[in-house]
Design a protein around this motif. Sequence first.
Motif, mmCIF file in Angstrom:
data_model
loop_
_atom_site.group_PDB
_atom_site.id
_atom_site.type_symbol
_atom_site.label_atom_id
_atom_site.label_comp_id
_atom_site.label_asym_id
_atom_site.label_seq_id
_atom_site.Cartn_x
_atom_site.Cartn_y
_atom_site.Cartn_z
ATOM 1 N N PHE A 128 10.730 -7.061 9.717
ATOM 2 C CA PHE A 128 11.211 -7.412 8.388
ATOM 3 C C PHE A 128 10.051 -7.863 7.519
ATOM 4 O O PHE A 128 9.113 -8.507 7.986
ATOM 5 C CB PHE A 128 12.277 -8.500 8.478
ATOM 6 N N PHE A 129 10.131 -7.476 6.242
ATOM 7 C CA PHE A 129 9.125 -7.835 5.246
ATOM 8 C C PHE A 129 9.819 -8.402 4.012
ATOM 9 O O PHE A 129 10.886 -7.915 3.618
ATOM 10 C CB PHE A 129 8.321 -6.601 4.821
ATOM 11 N N LEU A 130 9.179 -9.395 3.412
ATOM 12 C CA LEU A 130 9.650 -9.983 2.160
ATOM 13 C C LEU A 130 8.905 -9.330 1.007
ATOM 14 O O LEU A 130 7.667 -9.336 0.983
ATOM 15 C CB LEU A 130 9.388 -11.494 2.156
ATOM 16 N N ILE A 131 9.635 -8.779 0.063
ATOM 17 C CA ILE A 131 9.021 -8.153 -1.109
ATOM 18 C C ILE A 131 8.588 -9.243 -2.083
ATOM 19 O O ILE A 131 9.401 -10.064 -2.519
ATOM 20 C CB ILE A 131 9.988 -7.164 -1.779
ATOM 21 N N LEU A 132 7.285 -9.249 -2.412
ATOM 22 C CA LEU A 132 6.728 -10.211 -3.359
ATOM 23 C C LEU A 132 6.432 -9.588 -4.717
ATOM 24 O O LEU A 132 6.350 -10.293 -5.716
ATOM 25 C CB LEU A 132 5.439 -10.835 -2.800
ATOM 26 N N SER A 133 6.251 -8.278 -4.764
ATOM 27 C CA SER A 133 5.905 -7.637 -6.029
ATOM 28 C C SER A 133 7.108 -7.593 -6.972
ATOM 29 O O SER A 133 8.257 -7.656 -6.546
ATOM 30 C CB SER A 133 5.332 -6.245 -5.789
ATOM 31 N N GLU A 134 6.775 -7.479 -8.262
ATOM 32 C CA GLU A 134 7.778 -7.425 -9.326
ATOM 33 C C GLU A 134 7.734 -6.052 -9.987
ATOM 34 O O GLU A 134 6.855 -5.246 -9.680
ATOM 35 C CB GLU A 134 7.460 -8.516 -10.357
ATOM 36 N N PRO A 135 8.643 -5.785 -10.921
ATOM 37 C CA PRO A 135 8.626 -4.488 -11.606
ATOM 38 C C PRO A 135 7.309 -4.154 -12.311
ATOM 39 O O PRO A 135 7.026 -2.980 -12.546
ATOM 40 C CB PRO A 135 9.781 -4.605 -12.607
ATOM 41 N N SER A 136 6.473 -5.153 -12.621
ATOM 42 C CA SER A 136 5.181 -4.871 -13.254
ATOM 43 C C SER A 136 4.159 -4.309 -12.272
ATOM 44 O O SER A 136 3.113 -3.804 -12.684
ATOM 45 C CB SER A 136 4.614 -6.146 -13.897
ATOM 46 N N HIS A 137 4.457 -4.365 -10.979
ATOM 47 C CA HIS A 137 3.569 -3.830 -9.940
ATOM 48 C C HIS A 137 3.450 -2.316 -10.113
ATOM 49 O O HIS A 137 4.463 -1.641 -10.303
ATOM 50 C CB HIS A 137 4.166 -4.153 -8.565
ATOM 51 N N PRO A 138 2.216 -1.782 -10.043
ATOM 52 C CA PRO A 138 2.087 -0.317 -10.139
ATOM 53 C C PRO A 138 2.954 0.383 -9.078
ATOM 54 O O PRO A 138 3.017 -0.073 -7.937
ATOM 55 C CB PRO A 138 0.597 -0.069 -9.871
ATOM 56 N N GLY A 156 9.210 0.541 -7.113
ATOM 57 C CA GLY A 156 10.283 1.459 -6.727
ATOM 58 C C GLY A 156 9.812 2.526 -5.759
ATOM 59 O O GLY A 156 10.615 3.139 -5.082
ATOM 60 N N GLN A 157 8.487 2.728 -5.696
ATOM 61 C CA GLN A 157 7.905 3.656 -4.731
ATOM 62 C C GLN A 157 7.179 2.919 -3.616
ATOM 63 O O GLN A 157 7.137 3.392 -2.483
ATOM 64 C CB GLN A 157 6.929 4.596 -5.433
ATOM 65 N N GLU A 158 6.574 1.767 -3.966
ATOM 66 C CA GLU A 158 5.923 0.929 -2.964
ATOM 67 C C GLU A 158 5.962 -0.523 -3.425
ATOM 68 O O GLU A 158 6.133 -0.800 -4.614
ATOM 69 C CB GLU A 158 4.500 1.383 -2.678
ATOM 70 N N TYR A 159 5.805 -1.419 -2.457
ATOM 71 C CA TYR A 159 5.967 -2.846 -2.714
ATOM 72 C C TYR A 159 4.894 -3.640 -1.971
ATOM 73 O O TYR A 159 4.543 -3.298 -0.845
ATOM 74 C CB TYR A 159 7.341 -3.327 -2.211
ATOM 75 N N SER A 160 4.442 -4.727 -2.585
ATOM 76 C CA SER A 160 3.580 -5.689 -1.898
ATOM 77 C C SER A 160 4.483 -6.658 -1.155
ATOM 78 O O SER A 160 5.448 -7.185 -1.730
ATOM 79 C CB SER A 160 2.715 -6.455 -2.901
ATOM 80 N N VAL A 161 4.170 -6.897 0.106
ATOM 81 C CA VAL A 161 5.056 -7.682 0.972
ATOM 82 C C VAL A 161 4.252 -8.614 1.879
ATOM 83 O O VAL A 161 3.038 -8.461 2.019
ATOM 84 C CB VAL A 161 5.914 -6.747 1.860
ATOM 85 N N VAL A 162 4.967 -9.550 2.500
ATOM 86 C CA VAL A 162 4.445 -10.302 3.642
ATOM 87 C C VAL A 162 5.425 -10.116 4.788
ATOM 88 O O VAL A 162 6.620 -9.878 4.577
ATOM 89 C CB VAL A 162 4.234 -11.811 3.352
ATOM 90 N N TYR A 200 -0.279 -12.252 6.231
ATOM 91 C CA TYR A 200 -0.008 -10.864 6.621
ATOM 92 C C TYR A 200 0.519 -10.123 5.393
ATOM 93 O O TYR A 200 1.699 -9.866 5.258
ATOM 94 C CB TYR A 200 1.000 -10.869 7.755
ATOM 95 N N VAL A 201 -0.374 -9.804 4.474
ATOM 96 C CA VAL A 201 -0.036 -9.116 3.232
ATOM 97 C C VAL A 201 -0.213 -7.621 3.452
ATOM 98 O O VAL A 201 -1.203 -7.180 4.038
ATOM 99 C CB VAL A 201 -0.931 -9.603 2.075
ATOM 100 N N PHE A 202 0.741 -6.856 2.958
ATOM 101 C CA PHE A 202 0.765 -5.434 3.250
ATOM 102 C C PHE A 202 1.461 -4.708 2.103
ATOM 103 O O PHE A 202 2.159 -5.318 1.302
ATOM 104 C CB PHE A 202 1.533 -5.232 4.571
ATOM 105 N N THR A 203 1.290 -3.408 2.018
ATOM 106 C CA THR A 203 2.032 -2.572 1.072
ATOM 107 C C THR A 203 2.891 -1.611 1.880
ATOM 108 O O THR A 203 2.406 -0.987 2.820
ATOM 109 C CB THR A 203 1.068 -1.771 0.170
ATOM 110 N N ILE A 204 4.165 -1.534 1.512
ATOM 111 C CA ILE A 204 5.079 -0.620 2.195
ATOM 112 C C ILE A 204 5.635 0.399 1.205
ATOM 113 O O ILE A 204 5.686 0.157 0.002
ATOM 114 C CB ILE A 204 6.227 -1.366 2.905
ATOM 115 N N LYS A 205 6.061 1.531 1.732
ATOM 116 C CA LYS A 205 6.626 2.619 0.928
ATOM 117 C C LYS A 205 8.150 2.531 0.917
ATOM 118 O O LYS A 205 8.778 2.306 1.955
ATOM 119 C CB LYS A 205 6.214 3.980 1.500
#
Length: 113
Positions: free
Chosen positions: A27-37, A40-46, A79-84
Amino acid sequence: MTSNQPFQRGDVVKHPAPFKQPPRHRFFLILSEPSHPFHGQEYSVVALTSKQRPDAVEIEDNDWRFGGPSGDSYASPWYVFTIKHGDIVNAQGSLTDQKTDEIAKDAASYLGV
């Protein structure tokens, strides 16, 4: 199967864990907001875990806006990561804004902010 709708900051989602063979999910927590490049296609998470570690952020029952695991849960802000979006298996729930902000601030501190 993932939703066609973008996930939002504070949502907790299940996604394949990087570097695990055979592929396992976590499981990952989404930290990014709609201003993130590419929102909806990828998210910054921990990452979230059931193991208590030094500097992990405990997630208590009242920190969940809805959903949540059946046991203990901790955020690993280092543990910062980007997921699709297309690799997300399903949603687990959503954390409160207050808890999400706390975890995001901890994550930022590991990045030298």
